[in-house]
Design a protein around this motif. Sequence first.
Motif, PDB file in Angstrom:
ATOM      1  N   ALA A  88       0.815  -1.219   0.000  1.00  0.00           N
ATOM      2  CA  ALA A  88       0.000   0.000   0.000  1.00  0.00           C
ATOM      3  C   ALA A  88       0.847   1.267   0.000  1.00  0.00           C
ATOM      4  N   ALA A  89       1.934   1.275   0.755  1.00  0.00           N
ATOM      5  CA  ALA A  89       2.769   2.475   0.834  1.00  0.00           C
ATOM      6  C   ALA A  89       3.409   2.778  -0.518  1.00  0.00           C
ATOM      7  N   THR A  90       3.918   1.727  -1.193  1.00  0.00           N
ATOM      8  CA  THR A  90       4.564   1.930  -2.488  1.00  0.00           C
ATOM      9  C   THR A  90       3.558   2.392  -3.535  1.00  0.00           C
ATOM     10  N   VAL A  91       2.393   1.739  -3.554  1.00  0.00           N
ATOM     11  CA  VAL A  91       1.364   2.121  -4.531  1.00  0.00           C
ATOM     12  C   VAL A  91       0.906   3.555  -4.300  1.00  0.00           C
ATOM     13  N   SER A  92       0.718   3.922  -3.037  1.00  0.00           N
ATOM     14  CA  SER A  92       0.271   5.287  -2.720  1.00  0.00           C
ATOM     15  C   SER A  92       1.307   6.316  -3.174  1.00  0.00           C
ATOM     16  N   ARG A  93       2.576   6.029  -2.907  1.00  0.00           N
ATOM     17  CA  ARG A  93       3.633   6.960  -3.302  1.00  0.00           C
ATOM     18  C   ARG A  93       3.766   7.004  -4.819  1.00  0.00           C
ATOM     19  N   ALA A  94       3.631   5.853  -5.475  1.00  0.00           N
ATOM     20  CA  ALA A  94       3.758   5.805  -6.929  1.00  0.00           C
ATOM     21  C   ALA A  94       2.630   6.573  -7.612  1.00  0.00           C
ATOM     22  N   SER A  95       1.430   6.573  -7.024  1.00  0.00           N
ATOM     23  CA  SER A  95       0.296   7.250  -7.659  1.00  0.00           C
ATOM     24  C   SER A  95       0.508   8.760  -7.729  1.00  0.00           C
ATOM     25  N   ARG A  96       1.296   9.297  -6.793  1.00  0.00           N
ATOM     26  CA  ARG A  96       1.549  10.740  -6.807  1.00  0.00           C
ATOM     27  C   ARG A  96       2.417  11.153  -7.986  1.00  0.00           C
ATOM     28  N   ALA A  97       3.137  10.203  -8.607  1.00  0.00           N
ATOM     29  CA  ALA A  97       3.932  10.488  -9.804  1.00  0.00           C
ATOM     30  C   ALA A  97       3.069  10.487 -11.064  1.00  0.00           C
ATOM     31  N   GLU A  98       1.757  10.214 -10.903  1.00  0.00           N
ATOM     32  CA  GLU A  98       0.798  10.215 -12.012  1.00  0.00           C
ATOM     33  C   GLU A  98       1.248   9.287 -13.145  1.00  0.00           C
ATOM     34  N   PRO A  99       1.455   7.990 -12.846  1.00  0.00           N
ATOM     35  CA  PRO A  99       1.864   7.059 -13.913  1.00  0.00           C
ATOM     36  C   PRO A  99       0.708   6.789 -14.869  1.00  0.00           C
ATOM     37  N   PHE A 100       1.049   6.354 -16.081  1.00  0.00           N
ATOM     38  CA  PHE A 100       0.041   6.012 -17.073  1.00  0.00           C
ATOM     39  C   PHE A 100      -0.296   4.522 -17.036  1.00  0.00           C
TER      40      PHE A 100
END
Length: 505
Positions: A88-100
């Motif tokens: 959850a922590a990695t996914v949450s942080r990754a979402s802030r980079a706005e991946p496609f």
Amino acid sequence: MTPARILIVEDDRVVARDLAQQLATMGHSVVGMISRGEEAVLHVVELRAELVLMDIRLEGETDGITAAQEIHDRCQIPVIFLTAYADAATVSRASRAEPFGYLLKPFEELQLSTVIELALHKHRAERQLRASEQRYATTLSSIGDGIISTDAQGRIIFMNPAAEALAGWPRPEALGRSIAGVFRLAHHITGEAVEDPVLLALRSGQAAGLPAGTLLLTRHGRHVPVDGSGAPVLGEDGQVIGAVLVFSDMTRWREAEEALHRARTELAHAARMAVLGELTASIAHEVNQPLMAAVTNAEACIRWLTGPAQDAGRAAEAARRVVRNGSRASEVIASIRALARNEAASMAPLDLRSAIQDVLVLMQGELQRAGITLRTSLAPALPMVRGDRVQLQQVLMNLVLNAREALGEAAPDGCIEVAAQPAQGQVTVTVADTGPGIAEDIVARIFDPLFTTKPGGMGLGLSICRSILDAHGGQIGMRPRSPSGCAFQITLPEAKHGPSDRTTA
């Protein structure tokens, strides 16, 4: 499938090679394989990548999430995360980079192909949306009227440069503020607050205009007369999601209205005074110079014909000057009659330098007899202006005559200076004298009709000069000289290329 140039950012070389083979099979081009995040940020533009496949855990200080964020901020190239980490922590942080896209290892080739296709399609759509928004923003920014856009709560989300200038609020400071705090309104007579049309539009869901006589109270305390309206912005469900305000500075319009009222009053007064012979006095004033020049040239002609040193050639030339002087007088009379009747004047490209020289030749004899020095400073290549030659020569002759009268009958040290220079799309002509000057308490009135300081004067000369220059799109002004005297300056716009036209004098 849409082929794309893809950059692989993966610190496991075996995985990177396998990924490159899969992409080649799909028809994509692999432009590079990089193992460190900081290198990916440096080289993504240089490699002309259209898509980045990014592992989250990378060698070096910059991990995949940080690198993806920097790539997105710098060049807006889409990034897809390929990772074995789904906490959850990695996914949450990754979402802030706005991946496609976000794929968990191991993944199927079909999954990879689908995510890449969706990412490329989304990126194209976002790029088109940004271009459209930029076009609209540029269009709104270039409009001369003030434009302010708000959200449903009346908070400002857009403000064009014209609105910034009128309200006195820089856009960065205004964004997020309530429209009521930036666009403050009051009635021009009562001073009572006027409700903002944006708030009315948000509340009623209908367009609302400003009442007549509304003043905008700017941030710096100025009161600017404005007119405008606010309209609601509706969402897809028909609900109000914001509003747009369009407003204009009415200062010039009101000044023009007041000037028109003053002009009508002055014209009515001038009409009532017509019986005093203003037109006759003006004609005599303007025609006197060419007639005096004709007399002088006729006397010269007689001397060359009957004197001891007879010269038929010079006599003929003097006679031709008499003809030109008579024609000049006729043109002046016709021009003044047209001006009095408010008839159209002939407007054509005009060599102002030549027109000035003709007037000075006409005036030179009288100035020499009065002991007045005439100095000229005419630029050798003045731009052409558009106007009526006779009327503009009337203006110059009037100014030279006024300077002559200011110097008096006995002016052994008197001097009149005439200069003409180009200046930023205009031509300026200055007539200056070394006389006593004009008292400060009457400077503001010297161009008023029927105002004069001369015994027996009618107060028409300078007023007619201003009327002629207004009809030509020019201006006239006066300034004192040091240590004495004054200088009148007229400005005329350069002629634009095109056919001759006609305008009301």
